[in-house]
Scaffold this active site. Structure first.
Site, PDB file in Angstrom:
ATOM      1  N   ALA A  72       0.858  -1.181   0.000  1.00  0.00           N
ATOM      2  CA  ALA A  72       0.000   0.000   0.000  1.00  0.00           C
ATOM      3  C   ALA A  72       0.894   1.231   0.000  1.00  0.00           C
ATOM      4  CB  ALA A  72      -0.880  -0.021   1.245  1.00  0.00           C
ATOM      5  N   GLY A 111       0.506  -5.141   0.668  1.00  0.00           N
ATOM      6  CA  GLY A 111      -0.620  -5.121  -0.257  1.00  0.00           C
ATOM      7  C   GLY A 111      -0.240  -5.723  -1.604  1.00  0.00           C
ATOM      8  N   GLU A 114      -0.708  -9.236  -1.312  1.00  0.00           N
ATOM      9  CA  GLU A 114      -2.159  -9.491  -1.236  1.00  0.00           C
ATOM     10  C   GLU A 114      -2.787  -9.460  -2.634  1.00  0.00           C
ATOM     11  OE1 GLU A 114      -2.566  -6.501   1.903  1.00  0.00           O
ATOM     12  OE2 GLU A 114      -3.551  -8.037   3.116  1.00  0.00           O
ATOM     13  N   GLU A 134       4.024  -5.558   6.968  1.00  0.00           N
ATOM     14  CA  GLU A 134       3.147  -4.622   7.686  1.00  0.00           C
ATOM     15  C   GLU A 134       3.476  -4.550   9.170  1.00  0.00           C
ATOM     16  OE1 GLU A 134       2.173  -6.734   5.379  1.00  0.00           O
ATOM     17  OE2 GLU A 134       0.541  -5.905   4.165  1.00  0.00           O
TER      18      GLU A 134
HETATM   19  N1  3HC Z   1       4.623   3.538   0.099  1.00  0.00           N
HETATM   20  C1  3HC Z   1       5.121   4.757  -0.187  1.00  0.00           C
HETATM   21  N2  3HC Z   1       6.423   5.011  -0.427  1.00  0.00           N
HETATM   22  C2  3HC Z   1       7.261   3.962  -0.372  1.00  0.00           C
HETATM   23  C3  3HC Z   1       6.821   2.661  -0.067  1.00  0.00           C
HETATM   24  C4  3HC Z   1       5.430   2.468   0.170  1.00  0.00           C
HETATM   25  N3  3HC Z   1       4.918   1.247   0.456  1.00  0.00           N
HETATM   26  N4  3HC Z   1       7.883   1.830  -0.072  1.00  0.00           N
HETATM   27  C5  3HC Z   1       8.952   2.584  -0.389  1.00  0.00           C
HETATM   28  N5  3HC Z   1       8.574   3.877  -0.568  1.00  0.00           N
HETATM   29  C6  3HC Z   1       9.446   4.998  -0.944  1.00  0.00           C
HETATM   30  C7  3HC Z   1      10.520   5.279   0.107  1.00  0.00           C
HETATM   31  O1  3HC Z   1      10.034   6.138   1.114  1.00  0.00           O
HETATM   32  C8  3HC Z   1      11.612   5.911  -0.720  1.00  0.00           C
HETATM   33  O2  3HC Z   1      11.248   7.241  -0.942  1.00  0.00           O
HETATM   34  P1  3HC Z   1      12.374   8.398  -1.053  1.00  0.00           P
HETATM   35  O3  3HC Z   1      13.212   8.015  -2.239  1.00  0.00           O
HETATM   36  O4  3HC Z   1      11.570   9.635  -1.234  1.00  0.00           O
HETATM   37  O5  3HC Z   1      13.142   8.350   0.244  1.00  0.00           O
HETATM   38  C9  3HC Z   1      11.497   5.185  -2.066  1.00  0.00           C
HETATM   39  O6  3HC Z   1      10.179   4.600  -2.098  1.00  0.00           O
HETATM   40  C10 3HC Z   1      12.496   4.079  -2.245  1.00  0.00           C
HETATM   41  O7  3HC Z   1      12.446   3.226  -1.094  1.00  0.00           O
HETATM   42  P2  3HC Z   1      13.774   2.623  -0.432  1.00  0.00           P
HETATM   43  O8  3HC Z   1      14.779   3.685  -0.233  1.00  0.00           O
HETATM   44  O9  3HC Z   1      13.325   1.840   0.749  1.00  0.00           O
HETATM   45  O10 3HC Z   1      14.261   1.666  -1.611  1.00  0.00           O
HETATM   46  P3  3HC Z   1      14.950   0.252  -1.546  1.00  0.00           P
HETATM   47  O11 3HC Z   1      15.191  -0.099  -2.960  1.00  0.00           O
HETATM   48  O12 3HC Z   1      16.039   0.250  -0.569  1.00  0.00           O
HETATM   49  O13 3HC Z   1      13.816  -0.749  -0.970  1.00  0.00           O
HETATM   50  C11 3HC Z   1      11.636  -1.730  -0.762  1.00  0.00           C
HETATM   51  C12 3HC Z   1      12.652  -1.022  -1.678  1.00  0.00           C
HETATM   52  C13 3HC Z   1      12.189  -3.107  -0.348  1.00  0.00           C
HETATM   53  C14 3HC Z   1      10.359  -1.891  -1.520  1.00  0.00           C
HETATM   54  C15 3HC Z   1      11.441  -0.879   0.519  1.00  0.00           C
HETATM   55  O14 3HC Z   1      11.141   0.444   0.133  1.00  0.00           O
HETATM   56  C16 3HC Z   1      10.330  -1.320   1.446  1.00  0.00           C
HETATM   57  O15 3HC Z   1      10.521  -2.235   2.228  1.00  0.00           O
HETATM   58  N6  3HC Z   1       9.167  -0.634   1.360  1.00  0.00           N
HETATM   59  C17 3HC Z   1       8.082  -0.838   2.311  1.00  0.00           C
HETATM   60  C18 3HC Z   1       7.277  -2.036   1.978  1.00  0.00           C
HETATM   61  C19 3HC Z   1       6.122  -2.154   2.933  1.00  0.00           C
HETATM   62  O16 3HC Z   1       6.227  -1.939   4.130  1.00  0.00           O
HETATM   63  N7  3HC Z   1       4.971  -2.548   2.402  1.00  0.00           N
HETATM   64  C20 3HC Z   1       3.788  -2.728   3.194  1.00  0.00           C
HETATM   65  C21 3HC Z   1       3.005  -1.475   3.198  1.00  0.00           C
HETATM   66  S1  3HC Z   1       1.624  -1.560   4.265  1.00  0.00           S
HETATM   67  C22 3HC Z   1       0.463  -2.404   3.390  1.00  0.00           C
HETATM   68  O17 3HC Z   1       0.729  -2.840   2.303  1.00  0.00           O
HETATM   69  C23 3HC Z   1      -0.856  -2.513   4.055  1.00  0.00           C
HETATM   70  C24 3HC Z   1      -1.762  -3.488   3.348  1.00  0.00           C
HETATM   71  O18 3HC Z   1      -1.693  -4.729   3.962  1.00  0.00           O
HETATM   72  C25 3HC Z   1      -3.203  -3.046   3.392  1.00  0.00           C
END
Ligand code: 3HC
Length: 694
Positions: A72, A111, A114, A134
């Protein structure tokens, strides 16, 4: 087959194109294909399009760029939710009357996974990873993930993935049934289309939500066993337990009911304080990487070989970081015995990692193969970065830097691992101060994630940029700090330690002070930490000079865990018990100094140890030692184990309310050390109702 990546783009991040009777649905939402409102809407529209078009018989959902949907869009959290919501989107995908195949590369996270789970089939390249992170944001998968994943991958696997947030690789995904087929790297879309053609006529469509056998065969003891195994890891956190509860529901309720409960739990967590702190921290960590005031077009210096001076615990640990990243290291010691001992310990550490299955024997040999141990200081001449990890004394450091000045090649970066000393003074003592930077690793240096990169007054921008970039490359979390005694982390530790020790004289026990910190969520309290690190660190080494409790302990050999005695007594398994000897020493000192002993409340301990840290953090901020408040939080979470569910000291202070912090400090001021002074920034912010972190 034509190259489907030549597809025409539209303003929506989702585009579609047909290949034969397969509709390819392509997301292009850099940087990580987060499932923003536009992406969600695009996916629903694409499924509607596939159903409306009689010439389409199957669908492939895939992504452009580095990754499949990484979850998400976290930036949308906390704002009014926009339709279509993700749970409805994934249900729509699963309900599609034509087979839908997820084609995964990069990371299918949260997500994103998912979405993949709602597709009828999943194919992936071997390098892909799947996960439900998450929980690291204080949440649980809120779009059916906790209900579909156990049905597809099995209950134990789903528990591990949801409650720890750690991803699995595609091969493991294939083994547990999450992935239906592995596809050659670089050939994902054509093969996914081929796979869709193979399954286009299979009916009924395999829906994750309808699979029952993996949850039916689940042994109910799996949940308690899992919680017991992970009790330490989950201590204080709300989200892991909720994840376990949600997966458990998948085994006891029909899918539709489980999904409704999952959503309720998701919303509960989302509106809670822990998730707010963890989401804040996600962005804090990424912000820490950004250096303020760097001229545009600054380029890092190339680093092909690193030199490390000192093969003690610290030098060895530092070296291992580079070796593990494939960067050759020249390590220098003064005597053969110390050199052998140091390199032997490095090998032993690697072998211990290998014995736990986290490294192969070949990887151990490969890493050690990058190491060049030597007694010859001149061998550092071909290093691009040299880090000294010698005894913490200004004269010794200056002597080492003086020698480096003579032999290091022009442009080599000269770094000190000092934890307290003045980098400007070291830099001023040589002819190339612009090449000097601090690289403060935390012990054990091969394990701890934090790296304070200390920017001296003269440090060149490209030197700073190189040190920060290298930190990331060796998988540390680098944070920029300015020059002051103890930089960010250790400077904040000092007032805490002073008040904690004063509290002992006034009537608290080491156990009480430590318990308050552990209950707060810290891995250990100030006295447990002193015993672990060594009570003798920084001691003057004169047993006849006994001026405080610490001197008294050191004088009788109570140096901490390594001696089996410190603030606590330790048994042979290093289990602590309160020490009557220490209690007597404390009481004697109180008497000698005329300190009246009284009952100390836990609240007083919080105010005098934690609130003083906030005050120091505010000074660090107002002096420009830290670039931003969130950097201080990153230092404390990664360097000292501050509980991430409280965001870090500055975020925590904000959530408590700065006026409350000031009130507490005012209440305690008369009892605190005589040179305590308020941070003006803290007072101003408290008065104006402002925060540090927003
Ligand atoms: N939403 C919004 N922005 C995100 C994001 C997300 N899910 N994931 C990454 N970004 C952004 C980062 O903030 C960063 O922004 P910036 O360049 O402005 O600082 C940019 O994308 C690049 O991210 P990273 O520096 O972390 O890049 P990496 O290549 O090192 O890693 C990644 C990539 C493994 C995808 C890592 O970003 C990550 O782990 N992201 C989070 C994933 C996550 O937690 N997903 C679950 C979200 S909650 C959800 O899905 C709820 C659902 O169940 C309903």
């Amino acid at each position: 087959m034509t190259d489907v990546r030549d597809a025409p783009t539209t303003t929506s991040p989702i585009s579609t194109r047909k290949h034969g009777d397969v509709l390819i649905v392509l997301s292009n939402n850099p940087p990580v294909n987060a499932l923003s409102t536009a992406v969600r809407q695009g996916l629903v529209d694409a499924i509607e399009q596939a159903e409306a078009d009689d010439s389409v018989h199957a669908v492939v959902i895939t992504c452009e760029g580095n990754t499949f949907f990484a979850g998400a869009d976290i930036t949308e959290f906390g704002k009014p939710p926009q339709q279509p919501w993700l749970p409805a989107v994934v249900d729509r995908i699963e309900a599609c009357t034509k087979p839908v195949v997820a084609a995964i590369h990069g990371t299918a996270l949260g997500g994103g996974l998912e979405v993949a789970l709602s597709c009828h089939y999943r194919v992936a390249v071997p390098s892909a990873k799947m996960g439900t992170p998450e929980v690291k944001l204080g949440l649980l998968p809120g779009a059916g993930g906790t209900q579909r994943l156990p049905r597809v991958a099995g209950v134990r696997k789903a528990l591990e993935m949801c409650a720890t947030g750690n991803p699995i690789g595609a091969k493991e995904g294939f083994a547990c049934g999450l992935i239906d087929r592995l596809i050659e790297e670089d050939d994902l879309i054509p093969h996914a289309v081929g796979y869709a053609e193979e399954v286009r006529d299979v009916r009924p469509l395999p829906k994750s939500s309808e699979r029952e056998y993996k949850i039916n065969e689940c042994d109910p003891s799996v949940f308690d066993d899992f919680l017991k195994e992970n009790a330490r890891r989950f201590r204080g956190f709300e989200a892991p337990l909720k994840n376990v509860e949600a997966v458990k529901l998948a085994c006891s309720r029909p899918y539709a009911e489980g999904a409704i409960e999952e959503r309720k739990m998701f919303m509960e967590l989302m509106t809670g304080q822990q998730s707010a702190a963890q989401r804040y921290f996600f962005f804090a960590e990424r912000k820490a990487n950004k250096i303020e005031g760097l001229p545009e077009n600054t380029e890092p210096r190339p680093i092909h070989r690193v030199g490390v001076i000192g093969a003690g615990t610290m030098g060895g640990g530092i070296s291992m970081n580079f070796l593990s990243a494939g960067i050759p290291v020249t390590i220098v010691e003064m005597g053969q015995e110390a050199l052998d001992r140091g390199t032997g310990l490095m090998r032993k550490n690697y072998e211990a990692t290998a014995s736990k299955g986290r490294m192969t024997a070949e990887q151990v040999e490969k890493a050690m193969g990058y190491l060049q141990p030597t007694l010859d200081f001149a061998a550092l001449a071909d290093c691009d970065l040299i880090i000294e990890a010698v005894y913490e004394n200004m004269d010794v450091k200056k002597e080492v830097f003086g020698r480096l000045d003579k032999i290091a090649k022009p442009g080599a970066i000269l770094a000190s691992n000092t934890s307290y000393l003045n980098i400007n003074e070291i830099a001023a003592s040589i002819s190339r101060p612009a090449d000097v930077v601090g690289m403060h690793f935390f012990s054990p240096a091969n394990v701890m994630k934090l790296l304070e990169v200390v920017r001296g007054d003269k440090t060149a921008p490209d030197v700073l940029l190189t040190a920060m970039g290298l930190g990331k490359k060796i998988r540390k979390v680098p944070v920029v700090a300015g020059v002051c005694h103890g930089f960010i982390g250790n400077r904040m530790l000092m007032p805490r330690q002073i008040e904690a020790t004063k509290l002992l004289l006034e009537g608290a026990t080491p156990e009480q002070v430590d318990r308050v910190h552990v209950d707060f969520g810290m891995p250990m309290g100030p006295f447990q930490m002193a015993d672990l690190a060594g009570v003798d660190i920084g001691w003057h080494r004169d047993p006849n000079r006994v001026e405080n409790v610490r001197d008294a302990l050191c004088a009788i050999d109570r140096w901490g865990q390594k001696k089996g005695a410190g603030f606590y007594d330790y048994d042979e398994r290093r289990r602590p018990t309160p020490s009557p000897v220490v209690q007597q020493i404390i009481e004697d000192f109180a008497k000698k100094q005329g300190v009246e002993r009284r009952e100390i409340s836990d609240q007083e301990i919080v105010e005098r140890t934690l609130y003083t840290m906030i005050n120091e953090g505010a000074k660090i901020l107002e002096e420009g030692i830290a670039q931003r408040a969130s950097d201080i939080d990153v230092v404390w979470v990664y360097g000292y184990g501050w509980p991430v569910y409280r965001g870090g000291p500055m975020f925590w202070a904000d959530s408590e309310g700065l006026a409350k912090i000031v009130d507490g400090l005012n209440r305690q001021e008369a009892r605190m050390r005589s040179d305590f002074s308020f941070s003006k920034l803290l007072l101003n912010k408290a008065e104006n109702g402002e925060k540090f972190t927003s």
